[in-house]
Motif scaffolding. Structure first.
Motif: not given
Length: 195
Positions: A61-65, A21-31, A33-34, A38-44
């Motif tokens: 990290l703050k946005a993710l809590g 499983e991709w780390f980003g996929a797990r984050l996307l499932r859990e959070h 919108q955030q 992140f991946f459309q702005t900061a990561f680009v």
């Protein structure tokens, strides 16, 4: 294809690295919108060399809590995707032994690129990289293929490229590269003449 005149370029995610499983996929499932933000702005920005990924992590990290340091978060991310493709890497090594110059061709920021080369071990099977952060453009932007072709100093038709994204393959073909959709080590082996 003559390895003395051709260059092999390989995508990383889904080709050379295949985690369960991709780390980003797990984050996307859990959070959702955030993570999308992140991946459309900061990561680009980081993956086109305009910024350092770590500089974006405190706000993310703050946005993710999450109560983590940027370093700990990045270490978790990198460790979770430490899954080199065990069936493909020997084939790439065999091609290099036949004289192929081989490079990573990946949408990647600097920290993970270094991790892939030095820790995951991809540095042992390639001659270098054309990660998007170093090129200044991301696949499938035509500017990515044009700049990589310029850096390699070969004719586009001498570049053999494998990616698991149909969009990236089509863009590479439009740039004149010999581009193939990666589906399996067996297909790679057959097309590259390793049978």
């Amino acid at each position: 294809m003559n390895p003395e005149t051709h260059v092999l370029l390989l995508d990383v995610d889904g080709v050379l690295v295949t985690p369960p499983e991709w780390f980003g996929a797990r984050l996307l499932r859990e959070h959702p919108q955030q993570t999308r933000d992140f991946f459309q702005t900061a990561f680009v920005s980081a993956s086109t060399g305009q910024s350092d990924l770590k500089d974006h992590l405190p706000a993310f990290l703050k946005a993710l809590g999450r109560d983590q340091t940027p370093g700990d978060f990045l270490a978790e991310w990198l460790a979770s995707e430490h899954h080199p493709n065990p069936d493909l890497l020997p084939l790439v090594r065999a091609l290099r032994m036949r004289g192929w110059r081989t490079f990573l061709a990946t949408n990647q920021e600097a920290w993970r690129t270094a991790h892939l080369l030095d820790v995951v071990g991809l540095g042992e099977v390639v001659d270098g990289h054309h990660a998007s952060y170093a090129v200044g453009h991301r696949k499938p932007d035509p500017a990515y293929y044009a700049e990589v072709t310029r850096r390699l100093n070969v004719a586009p038709t001498q570049i053999v490229f494998w990616d698991d994204s149909e969009q990236n393959v089509q863009a590479a073909q439009a740039a004149g590269w010999q581009a193939h959709l990666y589906t399996s080590p067996a297909d790679f082996q057959q097309v590259m003449g390793l049978d």
